[in-house]
Design a protein around this motif. Structure first.
Motif, PDB file in Angstrom:
ATOM      1  N   UNK A 156       1.235  -1.076   0.338  1.00 42.84           N
ATOM      2  CA  UNK A 156       0.116  -0.029   0.136  1.00 42.84           C
ATOM      3  C   UNK A 156       0.603   1.387  -0.163  1.00 42.84           C
ATOM      4  N   UNK A 157       0.265   2.610  -1.070  1.00 46.77           N
ATOM      5  CA  UNK A 157       1.331   3.521  -1.033  1.00 46.77           C
ATOM      6  C   UNK A 157       0.946   4.130   0.504  1.00 46.77           C
ATOM      7  N   UNK A 158       2.542   5.189   0.467  1.00 46.76           N
ATOM      8  CA  UNK A 158       1.769   6.253   1.906  1.00 46.76           C
ATOM      9  C   UNK A 158       1.918   6.770   1.623  1.00 46.76           C
ATOM     10  N   UNK A 159       1.147   8.177   2.260  1.00 47.64           N
ATOM     11  CA  UNK A 159       1.169   9.724   1.667  1.00 47.64           C
ATOM     12  C   UNK A 159       2.168  10.088   1.352  1.00 47.64           C
ATOM     13  N   UNK A 160       3.689   9.601   1.444  1.00 45.34           N
ATOM     14  CA  UNK A 160       4.338   9.965   0.697  1.00 45.34           C
ATOM     15  C   UNK A 160       4.456   9.311  -1.041  1.00 45.34           C
ATOM     16  N   UNK A 161       4.359   8.457  -1.227  1.00 50.46           N
ATOM     17  CA  UNK A 161       3.854   7.768  -2.651  1.00 50.46           C
ATOM     18  C   UNK A 161       2.697   8.806  -3.843  1.00 50.46           C
ATOM     19  N   UNK A 162       1.759   9.767  -2.836  1.00 53.95           N
ATOM     20  CA  UNK A 162       0.394   9.768  -3.441  1.00 53.95           C
ATOM     21  C   UNK A 162       0.843  10.973  -3.977  1.00 53.95           C
ATOM     22  N   UNK A 166       1.563  14.495  -0.809  1.00 54.79           N
ATOM     23  CA  UNK A 166       2.757  14.333  -0.677  1.00 54.79           C
ATOM     24  C   UNK A 166       3.265  15.515  -0.302  1.00 54.79           C
ATOM     25  N   UNK A 167       2.868  16.363  -0.487  1.00 53.12           N
ATOM     26  CA  UNK A 167       3.558  17.979  -0.649  1.00 53.12           C
ATOM     27  C   UNK A 167       2.416  18.308   0.057  1.00 53.12           C
ATOM     28  N   UNK A 216       0.830  27.326  -0.135  1.00 56.36           N
ATOM     29  CA  UNK A 216       0.874  27.626  -1.623  1.00 56.36           C
ATOM     30  C   UNK A 216       2.932  27.225  -1.575  1.00 56.36           C
ATOM     31  N   UNK A 217       2.927  27.737  -0.259  1.00 55.06           N
ATOM     32  CA  UNK A 217       4.967  28.543  -0.584  1.00 55.06           C
ATOM     33  C   UNK A 217       5.590  26.888  -0.240  1.00 55.06           C
ATOM     34  N   UNK A 218       5.433  25.808   0.635  1.00 51.00           N
ATOM     35  CA  UNK A 218       5.822  24.573   0.599  1.00 51.00           C
ATOM     36  C   UNK A 218       6.054  24.209  -0.133  1.00 51.00           C
ATOM     37  N   UNK A 219       4.220  23.948  -0.663  1.00 50.84           N
ATOM     38  CA  UNK A 219       4.237  22.942  -1.745  1.00 50.84           C
ATOM     39  C   UNK A 219       4.953  22.579  -2.892  1.00 50.84           C
TER      40      UNK A 219
END
Length: 325
Positions: A156-162, A166-167, A216-219
């Protein structure tokens, strides 16, 4: 004579040590920690909260932010145990992976020490009715990291993988953390829940706009950092803007977002005039300069940049006219 000798010694030692010291500091998440400090400063400046800080509260908030951020970034890199190391990290950042795996035990001890310091500072920063709520924030941040990517990808994908999640996950976490810290820093020695609520109510719209800007900046910055991981992310099935758009288009997308943010900051009358013009200016300058420089590895430059921008704006605000009473 002693000062001359010390200067000569420094000239001999500096060139030989720096090539080893600077990468080690980067591996130990120094720049990532300063990035989150810069995010909190940015939010406070645009929301007009920085003028409400006392010096002790500001330093306490900054150190709390730094210790918490470094601890969670190191946890993301060193994991809880060796069995949780992510092979994608080895492919994306071989030097950092080698450093972390070689020093895993002391790094994990450092994580515990940083979390203890952060919990103590948090208990001073947010202490409502004698209950040190702030001490729980580092633990919540740790749980967030473990959920985000506590180990390598499985079936199963992690939040980091989607893609996008992810961002967005990182952006919301940093913006929420920065908001809590900034509002709490307006009260001395923990204040009270009523003090926190009053500050929040008095600055609701500027805070909301500043937090939205920070999300938005961090994204956009996270999308830039993903450029360093493009090959590893493709190989291990992590979806990012870089894997979908390619390096050049992903970078130009992030640059466009930042330039639009600069325009939005400059045109938002809810922000203090000097702060919004200063942030709009440094955003344009730093974004354009980094795109033209086009370093092969972006992460450390992106992480350090926000803190440098925050310091530049702080200097501009300090040298500018005093705000009206």
């Amino acid at each position: 004579m002693q000062s001359v000798a010390a200067f000569r010694l420094a000239c001999l030692v500096y060139p030989s040590l720096m090539p080893r010291v600077l990468p080690a500091l980067a591996h130990l998440a120094l720049w990532a920690g300063l990035y989150v400090v810069g995010a909190a400063i940015c939010l406070a400046q645009l929301a007009g909260l920085d003028s409400l800080f006392t010096a002790p509260a500001a330093w306490r908030a900054a150190l709390f932010t730094f210790c918490t951020a470094v601890a969670v970034y190191l946890l993301d890199r060193a994991k809880l145990t060796d069995s949780r190391f992510d092979p994608a990290d080895a492919r994306a950042h071989p030097a950092r992976y080698a450093f972390v795996t070689r020093h895993a035990a002391p790094i994990r001890a450092l994580i515990v020490a940083l979390l203890c310091v952060a919990a103590y500072l948090g208990s001073l920063l947010i202490n409502w009715g004698g209950v040190p709520f702030g001490a729980a924030i580092p633990l919540i941040a740790v749980l967030g990291v473990l959920l985000y990517a506590g180990g390598p990808r499985r079936a199963r994908p992690r939040p980091k993988d989607l893609l996008l999640l992810k961002n967005t996950y990182v952006a919301l976490g940093i913006a929420g953390f920065a908001t809590i810290v900034s509002v709490s820093a307006t009260t001395e020695r923990g204040g009270s829940l009523a003090d926190f609520a009053r500050t929040l109510a008095a600055h609701t719209l500027p805070l909301a706009c500043s937090a939205a800007h920070l999300v938005i900046r961090v994204f956009a910055d996270a999308a830039l950092c993903d450029l360093d991981d493009e090959d590893a992310d493709r190989h291990y099935g992590t979806d990012t803007l870089a894997t979908h758009l390619g390096r050049r288009r992903a970078w130009n997308t992030a640059l466009t977002i930042r330039l639009l943010l600069a325009a939005a900051i400059a045109l938002t009358p809810l922000f203090p005039t000097t702060a919004r013009l200063a942030w709009a200016t440094v955003t344009v300058i730093s974004s354009t300069a980094l795109r033209l420089a086009a370093p092969a590895h972006l992460r450390d430059w992106v992480d350090a940049r926000l803190f440098v921008e925050a310091l530049a704006v702080a200097i501009i605000l300090a040298l500018g006219p005093a705000p009206p009473p």
